[in-house]
Design a protein around this motif. Structure first.
Motif, short mmCIF file in Angstrom:
data_model
loop_
_atom_site.label_atom_id
_atom_site.label_comp_id
_atom_site.label_asym_id
_atom_site.label_seq_id
_atom_site.Cartn_x
_atom_site.Cartn_y
_atom_site.Cartn_z
N ASP A 94 40.27 33.74 43.40
CA ASP A 94 39.33 34.55 44.19
C ASP A 94 39.94 35.02 45.51
OD1 ASP A 94 37.41 34.43 42.27
OD2 ASP A 94 36.28 32.79 43.21
N ARG A 97 41.18 38.56 44.64
CA ARG A 97 40.28 39.35 43.82
C ARG A 97 40.17 40.78 44.36
NH1 ARG A 97 35.69 36.60 44.76
NH2 ARG A 97 35.02 38.13 46.28
N ARG A 100 37.24 42.34 47.21
CA ARG A 100 36.87 41.18 48.02
C ARG A 100 36.29 41.65 49.35
NH1 ARG A 100 40.12 35.93 49.59
NH2 ARG A 100 39.52 35.88 51.75
#
Length: 106
Positions: A94, A97, A100
């Motif tokens: 993440d 990502r 974001r």
């Protein structure tokens, strides 16, 4: 002179600050209240003649801890368990990502 019944605290310990999960946080502890310190007349050291301050008894349930205290005539107080906060699952991917919205932490 009558001896007072020892006072104990029964509580569920919070998780360790270095712990991210909930492992080993389900039990209950019985700890005796600290007794006043006394001055040793010969050496001048401060200490306690009572070793109950060093005792920490672990129990799987609150009922087992209460039954132990009542069977031995120990006066006790029960502290409520710490509030459980939800654990947000984190994934390393993440951090990279697409789309974001959070700021970069590094």
């Amino acid at each position: 002179m009558t001896a007072l019944a020892p006072l104990a605290r029964i509580h569920s310990p919070p998780r360790n600050a270095m712990q991210s999960g909930r492992a080993n946080t389900g039990g209950w502890l019985l700890e005796y209240a600290p007794t006043p310190q006394a001055l040793d007349p010969l050496m001048g050291w401060v200490g306690r003649g009572d070793t109950r301050n060093q005792v920490r008894l672990h129990f799987p349930t609150l009922e087992a801890a209460v039954a132990f205290a009542e069977a031995r005539g120990i006066s006790y107080e029960v502290a409520p368990p710490p509030a459980e906060r939800p654990i947000k699952p984190k994934v390393y991917a993440d951090n990279f990502r697409y789309g974001r919205t959070e700021n970069w932490s590094h």
